[in-house]
Design an enzyme around this catalytic site. Structure first.
Site, PDB file in Angstrom:
ATOM      1  N   ASP A  92     104.872  59.185 -77.454  1.00 38.40           N
ATOM      2  CA  ASP A  92     105.248  60.461 -76.848  1.00 38.40           C
ATOM      3  C   ASP A  92     104.289  60.830 -75.734  1.00 38.40           C
ATOM      4  OD1 ASP A  92     103.268  60.827 -78.976  1.00 38.40           O
ATOM      5  OD2 ASP A  92     103.440  62.967 -78.553  1.00 38.40           O
ATOM      6  N   GLU A 186     102.103  62.452 -81.214  1.00 38.62           N
ATOM      7  CA  GLU A 186     100.665  62.713 -81.234  1.00 38.62           C
ATOM      8  C   GLU A 186     100.321  63.960 -80.431  1.00 38.62           C
ATOM      9  OE1 GLU A 186      96.449  62.400 -79.758  1.00 38.62           O
ATOM     10  OE2 GLU A 186      98.336  62.511 -78.639  1.00 38.62           O
TER      11      GLU A 186
END
Length: 420
Positions: A92, A186
């Site tokens: 991400d 994250e």
């Protein structure tokens, strides 16, 4: 070998890492704090599925992607008795800057001057970016100026993949069994690491590639909390508000004004923590402020949390019709406490960096990594540099030469653990 390369292996791996970053960066994997799904955005699945196909194409075993966005694979070792070692990176990207429509640009043989990007009026100036000043002669990769690049952490993903491909192509190189893991979300408090199945991952220890400057490795991160402060007032038509209106936006403004300037990110460095307002949304009747609280010392973090509560209470103390609701939640811990229990894990990273022709530098992370939560959950996980800089912004850039060096460190890390 180019003069900017740290080793012949780094020079060999730089272009493969760049080619992968260019491919991965074009997929929008922006994390969404408010989606309520896992992963928080569909684009993360798109990148994970691309990686799954590439890992299968390399011949890795046990390649699987679950419905929560965790992709695991195994590269079998060729050394008896070595522990299983994990390599991790998150797919991400930060929601703090646009992540859709990324078009990477490569600036070859950087001449030390200002890099003007074609969109958004974005400029990379070595006068304000000292790390860029040190990259004379490097190949520099950026976005086009109106999006982030996504080097955080697609550079780490690309470097792991380039290193794994090199190990597959050179089966004579010593290595332990390696478990590869690509993880979601994250960037929104390391939420993906909370759900990683450590038992199924099956590694003795792991390493995230999620750092920045050449040679850095990290065994220490912030302790982190998030806070949501909601002020409520009394909303009345402004034409009839005299003596009746209690405007929650003004209450929020007083709260923000009372936050100590010396505790802001722009005034802190090193081991100093901060209290940072990241979002304000509201109307006269109700206004919410979202904050992140950070410190390396858990007692100082607790003091930051107490400060938020005290300031919110003081703002509404003089107005009985006003209210303040404070919700503070932990996000991740400092991983140093857990890594200190087995010094071999950090020592292996240091030795691998040195074998890659780089002087290792142990520095604290003024942020967090998946390793923060994973270490606290029983999987000791230090962090290694990627060569990326100016994360979470349209100014994000990476040195291609340093990306090659990071991929070389992964190969040397396998060598170190094979000897263990």
């Amino acid at each position: 070998m180019p003069a900017t390369a740290t080793s012949p292996l780094a020079a060999e791996l730089a272009e493969p890492a760049l080619e992968r970053l260019d491919r991965y960066a074009r997929i929008d994997t922006t994390a969404d704090r408010h989606s309520g799904t896992r992963p928080s955005s569909r684009g993360q699945f798109e990148l994970l599925d691309l990686l799954r196909g590439e890992l299968e194409g390399l011949g890795l075993a046990d390649v699987s992607r679950d419905d929560r966005g965790f992709l695991f694979a195994t590269l079998a070792g060729n050394t008896d008795g070595a522990p299983v070692v994990g390599l991790l990176a998150h797919v991400d990207t930060s929601p703090d800057a646009p992540g859709a429509g990324v078009e990477p640009l490569v600036h070859r043989d950087y001449d030390g001057g200002v890099i003007a990007l074609p969109r958004g009026g974005t400029v990379l100036d070595p006068e304000t970016m000292p790390e860029l000043r040190d990259k004379l002669g490097h190949d520099i990769v950026t976005s086009s100026g109106d999006t982030l690049l996504g080097a955080d952490d697609k550079a780490g993903v690309a470097e792991i993949m380039a290193a794994v491909a090199h190990l597959v192509a050179h089966p004579e190189l010593p290595r332990p069994t390696l478990r590869i893991g690509f993880t979601p979300d994250e960037e929104i408090g390391a939420e993906g690491a909370l759900e990683l199945d450590i038992e199924r991952f099956g590694a003795h220890c792991a390493y995230t590639l999620d750092g920045s400057e050449l040679g850095e490795f990290q065994t220490e991160t912030f302790n982190a909390s998030e806070a949501r402060v909601t002020f409520t007032g009394v909303d009345v038509h402004p034409g009839h508000a005299n003596g009746k209106l209690v405007n929650s936006t003004r209450l929020a403004g007083r709260f923000l004004d009372r936050l100590p300037a010396e505790l802001t990110p722009e005034r802190t460095s090193g081991h100093e923590g901060f209290v940072h307002a990241i979002r304000v949304e509201g109307s006269p009747g109700r206004t919410t402020i979202e904050l992140i609280l950070r410190d390396f010392d858990p007692e100082r973090l607790a003091a930051h949390e107490a400060l938020v509560r005290e300031l919110a209470a003081s703002v509404v103390a003089s107005e009985p019709r006003a209210g303040a609701d404070i919700d503070i939640r932990p996000q991740y811990p400092n991983m140093r406490t857990y890594l200190d229990r087995d010094p071999r894990i950090a020592a292996a990273a240091e030795e691998a960096i040195r074998r890659a022709g780089i002087e290792p530098r142990l520095v604290p992370v003024r942020g967090g990594t998946d390793g923060s939560i994973l270490s606290s959950r029983g999987l000791p996980t230090p962090n290694i540099f990627t060569g990326g800089h100016e994360f979470h912004s349209v100014r994000e850039w990476a040195s291609v030469d340093d990306m090659g060096a990071a991929a070389a460190v992964v190969v040397r890390l396998a060598e170190v653990w094979a000897e263990a």
